[in-house]
Design a protein around this motif. Structure first.
Motif, short mmCIF file in Angstrom:
data_model
loop_
_atom_site.label_atom_id
_atom_site.label_comp_id
_atom_site.label_asym_id
_atom_site.label_seq_id
_atom_site.Cartn_x
_atom_site.Cartn_y
_atom_site.Cartn_z
N ASN A 184 12.57 1.82 -37.70
CA ASN A 184 11.95 2.37 -38.72
C ASN A 184 11.53 1.31 -39.83
O ASN A 184 12.04 0.53 -40.32
N ALA A 185 10.07 1.03 -39.87
CA ALA A 185 9.36 0.26 -40.45
C ALA A 185 9.65 0.31 -41.95
O ALA A 185 9.45 -0.75 -42.54
N THR A 186 10.07 1.34 -42.55
CA THR A 186 10.36 1.53 -43.98
C THR A 186 11.69 0.89 -44.30
O THR A 186 11.94 0.82 -45.31
N PHE A 187 12.29 0.61 -43.41
CA PHE A 187 13.73 0.02 -43.55
C PHE A 187 13.70 -1.50 -43.00
O PHE A 187 14.91 -2.16 -42.75
N SER A 188 12.63 -2.18 -43.43
CA SER A 188 12.43 -3.57 -42.91
C SER A 188 12.93 -3.83 -41.63
O SER A 188 13.51 -4.55 -41.13
N VAL A 227 16.92 -13.91 -44.35
CA VAL A 227 15.41 -14.36 -44.54
C VAL A 227 14.54 -13.25 -44.67
O VAL A 227 13.86 -12.99 -45.53
N PHE A 228 14.51 -12.21 -43.85
CA PHE A 228 13.72 -11.01 -43.80
C PHE A 228 14.27 -9.75 -44.39
O PHE A 228 13.69 -8.78 -44.35
N SER A 229 15.56 -9.98 -44.89
CA SER A 229 16.24 -8.75 -45.22
C SER A 229 16.33 -7.59 -44.27
O SER A 229 16.29 -6.35 -44.58
N ASP A 230 16.36 -7.62 -43.02
CA ASP A 230 16.50 -6.75 -42.19
C ASP A 230 17.65 -5.97 -42.27
O ASP A 230 18.86 -6.51 -42.24
N ASN A 279 9.90 -15.07 -45.36
CA ASN A 279 10.97 -14.74 -46.31
C ASN A 279 10.45 -14.08 -47.41
O ASN A 279 9.45 -14.25 -47.95
N LEU A 280 11.19 -13.02 -48.15
CA LEU A 280 10.90 -12.19 -49.06
C LEU A 280 10.69 -12.68 -50.21
O LEU A 280 10.43 -12.24 -51.46
N ASN A 281 11.40 -14.01 -50.41
CA ASN A 281 11.37 -14.80 -51.56
C ASN A 281 10.28 -15.70 -51.71
O ASN A 281 9.95 -16.70 -51.27
N TRP A 282 9.45 -15.23 -52.73
CA TRP A 282 8.04 -15.69 -52.95
C TRP A 282 8.25 -16.86 -53.77
O TRP A 282 7.15 -17.69 -53.92
N MET A 283 9.30 -17.44 -54.35
CA MET A 283 9.47 -18.36 -55.17
C MET A 283 9.64 -19.74 -54.17
O MET A 283 9.70 -20.86 -54.80
N LEU A 284 9.83 -19.46 -53.17
CA LEU A 284 10.11 -20.53 -51.91
C LEU A 284 8.36 -21.03 -51.59
O LEU A 284 7.52 -20.59 -52.03
#
Length: 446
Positions: A103-107, A128-131, A231-236
């Protein structure tokens, strides 16, 4: 006349500059002292001492969304430490984990059921991807079912002393999104709940107990099934030009989160110049806002605070460190702090700290003396550190006294031999008789 005009203009400009300095500069300094954080709840913690240096509604329990996965990461790291599993352990993907991953809505990272995945592959995709599918697969591997894993999560939260928490699944999704797969023993409409303080304490434990976790969370991307996930952390330090505005030097974790109910959340951690801070923002307005607010918090910590040794090891209170001793070859013993006391402070804030001695009552006789024998280094009480300034947010640890230091004897004092003790007792006996006689005689003449 021309000279006087120049002089007047110069004087006017000088006064204007002075007024500008007086009226504007204090305002900018004042605003920099305490950041204005646009989040429902936020906290900033010194990762070495656990001292909280900023807090906004820190005890408000809110849905943490995927920040939940910090607990799953901790339990995976713990299982590896205990040799229950290894990074190379392989596991199949259940129908439940597969359906969530598809399910794409669930990462959804796109798991397959015709192969086995290693713990390392699943962990990287989760951190990393919060899957969510890989998170469930790890939970099932460790505990047998997600329901049993949730019990482990809540038990570990209690062990850590998280003040406000409730875990109903391993991912941070709403249980209502899981349908019939909602973990057994949990509310089918339930949500995980954490306060910013609890999320920070969870992060504190993860970072300090398993610092290797940051080697994963600091990755900007990871390979999975032949393709790259970001990675969903944009501060990297991402390659994307659009994300350059969010980059923060020293950031190496930790976990983003988003659901409609939770809003945009982020638990961040960064290290500069041997200083590490942990920050949490909950319920911000957008993906970018959570990182901008985090940057405000981290700037506040790194730019304003300095970890100082407030009291060194061996510190003694002047005039109060000589403690009387009973039945010893010495009449007294010197006491001092066993270790240094450090704290993050601004400017001369360290001057607001003081120390009070608190001797162990069980080691004192009725006259308030320490009973011999006393060993060198023996703890005889505590030195209580007192902060007399404003805005003291305390420590991240609930019900833990982090502002007390062991008070120890600086040398050993042997017990006096029986002969000297007997002489002392006899002397005391006759001394008491003599004093009684004197008091009686005095009474005759009063």
């Amino acid at each position: 006349m021309k000279y006087n005009m120049k002089k007047s203009v110069s004087l006017f400009l000088a006064v204007l500059v002075l007024l500008t300095t007086v009226t504007v500069q204090p305002f900018s300094v004042q605003s920099a002292e305490t950041p204005d954080i646009n989040a429902k709840s936020a906290i900033l913690v010194d990762a070495e001492t656990g001292k909280v240096i900023y807090a906004k509604n820190p005890d408000m329990a809110l849905p943490p969304a995927s920040m939940t996965k910090m607990m799953t990461e901790y339990l995976v790291q713990e299982a590896i430490e205990k040799d229950d599993i290894s990074w190379d352990t392989k596991t199949k993907i259940s129908d439940y984990a597969y359906s969530i991953s598809a399910n794409a809505t669930f990462s959804g990272i796109g798991l397959r059921q015709d192969k086995k995945y290693t713990v390392e592959e699943l962990y990287n995709a989760m951190a990393v991807f919060s899957d969510n599918g890989t998170t469930i697969a790890l939970a099932e591997l460790i505990a047998g079912s997600e329901g049993d894993f949730v019990k482990m999560m809540n038990d570990k939260a209690k062990e850590m002393g998280l003040p406000e928490y409730e875990f109903v699944n391993s991912t941070g999704l709403a249980n209502s999104s899981l349908g019939e797969n909602a973990p057994e023993g949990t509310d089918s409409n339930g949500n995980n709940r954490l306060s910013a303080r609890s999320a920070a304490l969870l992060a504190y434990n993860l970072v300090n107990d398993y610092p290797q976790a940051l080697e994963v969370t600091s990755q900007t991307k990871t390979e999975f099934e032949g393709y790259t996930v970001e990675n969903l952390n944009w501060m990297l330090e991402h390659d994307s030009v659009n994300l350059e505005q969010f980059y923060y030097e020293g950031i190496d974790g930790l976990k983003t989160g988003f659901t409609d109910m939770a809003g945009y959340c982020f638990t961040g951690t960064a290290k500069k110049d041997n200083k590490r801070y942990i920050s949490v923002v909950m319920k911000t307005d957008s993906k970018g806002a959570r990182f901008k607010e985090t940057a405000k918090l981290l700037d506040y910590g790194f730019k304003k605070f300095e970890n100082q040794e407030i009291f060194p090891a061996g510190y003694q209170l002047e005039g109060k460190s000589d403690i009387p001793v009973s039945k010893g070859k010495e009449d007294s013993v010197q006491v001092a702090t066993s270790q240094a006391f450090k704290a993050p402070v601004i400017g001369e804030q360290s001057e607001n700290y003081s120390i009070k001695y608190k001797l162990d009552k069980d080691k004192l006789n009725k006259d308030g003396k320490l009973a011999a024998p006393i060993e060198k280094g023996e703890q005889v009480g505590t030195a209580q550190v007192v902060y007399n300034g404003k805005n003291d947010y305390g420590y991240i640890f609930p019900n833990a006294d982090k502002q007390s230091i062991d008070l120890v004897a600086q040398k050993g004092v042997e017990k006096d031999n029986w002969f000297m003790l007997t002489l002392g007792a006899i002397g005391g006996f006759f001394g008491n008789i003599f004093n009684t006689v004197v008091d009686t005689v005095k009474g005759w003449f009063n």
